[in-house]
Each structure stands twice: as C-alpha cells, then as structure tokens.
Design a protein around this motif. Structure first.
Motif, PDB file in Angstrom:
ATOM      1  N   LEU A   3      -9.663   4.127  -7.446  1.00  0.00           N
ATOM      2  CA  LEU A   3      -8.308   3.761  -7.020  1.00  0.00           C
ATOM      3  C   LEU A   3      -8.328   3.144  -5.624  1.00  0.00           C
ATOM      4  CD1 LEU A   3      -5.173   3.922  -7.409  1.00  0.00           C
ATOM      5  CD2 LEU A   3      -5.296   6.180  -6.328  1.00  0.00           C
ATOM      6  N   THR A   4      -9.081   3.758  -4.715  1.00  0.00           N
ATOM      7  CA  THR A   4      -9.188   3.231  -3.351  1.00  0.00           C
ATOM      8  C   THR A   4      -9.765   1.824  -3.346  1.00  0.00           C
ATOM      9  OG1 THR A   4      -9.539   5.479  -2.496  1.00  0.00           O
ATOM     10  CG2 THR A   4     -10.188   3.646  -1.076  1.00  0.00           C
ATOM     11  N   ALA A   5     -10.802   1.604  -4.155  1.00  0.00           N
ATOM     12  CA  ALA A   5     -11.430   0.280  -4.224  1.00  0.00           C
ATOM     13  C   ALA A   5     -10.460  -0.763  -4.767  1.00  0.00           C
ATOM     14  CB  ALA A   5     -12.685   0.353  -5.097  1.00  0.00           C
ATOM     15  N   TYR A  32     -10.366   8.613  -7.910  1.00  0.00           N
ATOM     16  CA  TYR A  32      -9.685   8.200  -6.683  1.00  0.00           C
ATOM     17  C   TYR A  32     -10.554   7.282  -5.824  1.00  0.00           C
ATOM     18  CZ  TYR A  32      -6.098  11.423  -8.103  1.00  0.00           C
ATOM     19  OH  TYR A  32      -5.099  12.048  -8.841  1.00  0.00           O
ATOM     20  N   PHE A  33     -11.858   7.361  -5.997  1.00  0.00           N
ATOM     21  CA  PHE A  33     -12.727   6.372  -5.350  1.00  0.00           C
ATOM     22  C   PHE A  33     -12.458   4.993  -5.945  1.00  0.00           C
ATOM     23  CE2 PHE A  33     -16.564   3.830  -4.995  1.00  0.00           C
ATOM     24  CZ  PHE A  33     -16.924   4.012  -3.670  1.00  0.00           C
ATOM     25  N   ALA A  49      -3.896   6.349 -11.951  1.00  0.00           N
ATOM     26  CA  ALA A  49      -5.027   7.164 -11.510  1.00  0.00           C
ATOM     27  C   ALA A  49      -4.771   8.647 -11.772  1.00  0.00           C
ATOM     28  CB  ALA A  49      -5.287   6.926 -10.023  1.00  0.00           C
ATOM     29  N   TYR A 104      -7.117  -0.698  -4.665  1.00  0.00           N
ATOM     30  CA  TYR A 104      -6.092  -0.975  -3.656  1.00  0.00           C
ATOM     31  C   TYR A 104      -6.648  -1.881  -2.557  1.00  0.00           C
ATOM     32  CZ  TYR A 104      -2.058   1.861  -5.002  1.00  0.00           C
ATOM     33  OH  TYR A 104      -0.932   2.340  -5.626  1.00  0.00           O
ATOM     34  N   MET A 105      -7.886  -1.646  -2.153  1.00  0.00           N
ATOM     35  CA  MET A 105      -8.479  -2.476  -1.108  1.00  0.00           C
ATOM     36  C   MET A 105      -8.614  -3.922  -1.588  1.00  0.00           C
ATOM     37  SD  MET A 105     -12.026  -1.940   1.033  1.00  0.00           S
ATOM     38  CE  MET A 105     -13.089  -2.334  -0.365  1.00  0.00           C
ATOM     39  N   LEU A 150       0.827  -1.202   0.000  1.00  0.00           N
ATOM     40  CA  LEU A 150       0.000   0.000   0.000  1.00  0.00           C
ATOM     41  C   LEU A 150       0.869   1.262   0.000  1.00  0.00           C
ATOM     42  CD1 LEU A 150      -2.736  -1.107   2.568  1.00  0.00           C
ATOM     43  CD2 LEU A 150      -2.956  -0.989   0.082  1.00  0.00           C
ATOM     44  N   SER A 194      -1.169   4.140  -8.723  1.00  0.00           N
ATOM     45  CA  SER A 194      -1.453   5.535  -8.382  1.00  0.00           C
ATOM     46  C   SER A 194      -1.080   6.471  -9.523  1.00  0.00           C
ATOM     47  CB  SER A 194      -0.710   5.933  -7.107  1.00  0.00           C
ATOM     48  OG  SER A 194       0.689   5.802  -7.264  1.00  0.00           O
ATOM     49  N   ALA A 201       2.527   3.220  -3.179  1.00  0.00           N
ATOM     50  CA  ALA A 201       1.813   4.174  -4.032  1.00  0.00           C
ATOM     51  C   ALA A 201       2.636   5.431  -4.291  1.00  0.00           C
ATOM     52  CB  ALA A 201       0.475   4.546  -3.392  1.00  0.00           C
ATOM     53  N   SER A 247      -5.155  -5.529  -1.742  1.00  0.00           N
ATOM     54  CA  SER A 247      -4.620  -5.843  -0.413  1.00  0.00           C
ATOM     55  C   SER A 247      -5.296  -7.075   0.174  1.00  0.00           C
ATOM     56  CB  SER A 247      -4.787  -4.644   0.528  1.00  0.00           C
ATOM     57  OG  SER A 247      -6.160  -4.364   0.752  1.00  0.00           O
TER      58      SER A 247
END
Length: 220
Positions: free
Chosen positions: A191-193, A188-189, A174, A195-196, A157, A171, A160, A199
């Motif tokens: 991107l967050t999803a 970025y929403f 994005a 990455y989650m 994480l 990143s 990035a 992970s």
C-alpha cells in the motif's frame, strides 16, 4: 517468509481502489480550486459580513482535521436532513478542504499583484470580473502553481481516511486484503509503495499541466 505472490489475485480490488482514490483527488482538486477562486472573488466585495463568513470558512477548514470534517459531513449532516452517500461525503469533504487551502494559496499570489494594475484595468474599461481574471488571478496562478500542486498531492495522500466512512478507496482495499490473507506487513508495505507511485505520477502530471498552462517566459 515474506511473499507478495498473493497480489495478483486481488488485482481487481486494488485497481478499483486506485481509480476511486485518484478520481476523488482529481475531481476534488477541480472543485476545490473553483471554490478557492470564488472565495477570493467574493473577498473583493465591500460587504464585510460576506467577507467575514468566507474568511471564517477558510480558517475553520484549515484549523480542523480532515477526518473530523469528513465525519461532520457524513454523520452530522443527516441530523439536518442532508443525507449523502459515502462517496458523495468524501467528495464534498475533499472539495471543501482543497477549496480552503487553495483560497489561501491563491490569496498569497494575489497579494503580490500591485493594486494599481487592477485599478488601471478598470480605468481602461475592463469589467471587474475580467480585471480579476486576467490582471490578478492568472499571474497569481503562475506564481503559486508549485505550492498549489504540493497541496493537491497532500490532499490525495490524506484522502486515505475516507475508508473510515466505507469508501472503497485504496486504503480500504488494503484493509480488505489484509483481513483475508493476514499478511499485514506485506499488505501495508505494498500500500505504501502504491501511494508513493501515485503521488509521484500525480505530481508529475501537475507539473506538466503547469508548464502547459504557464510556458516559461510567458507574459500574463
């Protein structure tokens, strides 16, 4: 209105970013764990200067930001005549970061192993290398694998920031997409999803690997 219909047209950029991100995380994990093992092996020596140098490296990496380490490698080393590509710099920074943290995690596991077991193995004719590997290191890995796995996910994480030295990771993808469609929230929403999800998958694979290497109830 929020819309995510644009995602499909950037699928190549996104997939490339995911591959680089996970490739960097996995390759850095292998190299970093090898560095962590080497650090602990060196610390068994009686040369105080070498041991102090290894401990200094571990403390330096663990007490400085990953971004600063990355900048030092990418921007600082060329002053010494060492020029690396952005991806090489990111790999080296990731490997050293994982190496320092894994060295400390493995050391915590090694400290639980009674000194007498190591000495008994030597008295039975085992070499110091074999005794370190079979008597100390493997049980240490079994005890510390959950903590080590969590650290590997955190490093993935944290990677990035490698986009700051022009690595085309997730990143960076994005940032590229947002500069084209100007949909910052959706980009970025998404991107967050991603990455989650990455992970969670990475943590699951590490857990499966741990169960494969260290079956429950195995005696090491």
């Amino acid at each position: 209105m929020f819309s995510f219909s644009w995602i499909i047209q950037y699928w190549q950029v996104i997939v490339t970013g995911m591959v680089i991100t996970m490739g960097l995380a996995i390759s850095g994990a292998f190299a970093g764990i090898a560095i962590g093992i080497l650090c602990n092996r060196i610390c068994l020596r009686e040369n105080r200067v070498i041991v102090a140098a290894v401990k200094g490296f571990v403390e330096f990496v663990r007490n400085t930001p990953f971004l600063v380490q990355l900048f030092f490698i990418f921007f600082g080393l060329p002053a010494l005549g060492v020029k690396l590509t952005p991806l090489q710099s990111a790999f080296l920074a990731t490997s050293l970061n994982v190496g320092a943290y894994s060295a400390e995690i493995i050391r915590a596991g090694l400290s639980v192993t009674p000194r007498g077991q190591f000495e008994a193995a030597l008295s039975l004719g085992m070499s110091r290398s074999d005794a370190f590997w079979y008597i100390a290191l493997l049980p240490s890995f079994q005890r510390t694998w959950p903590a080590l796995s969590s650290q590997l996910v955190l490093v993935m994480l944290g990677s990035a920031v490698v986009s700051q030295v022009s690595v085309d990771d997730l990143s960076s993808a994005a940032n590229f997409i947002q500069s084209r469609n100007f949909r910052a929230f959706e980009t970025y929403f998404f991107l967050t999803a991603v990455y989650m999800i990455l992970s969670i998958i990475y943590r699951y694979l590490l857990a499966c690997l741990g169960r494969r290497i260290f079956p429950r109830g195995s005696a090491l």
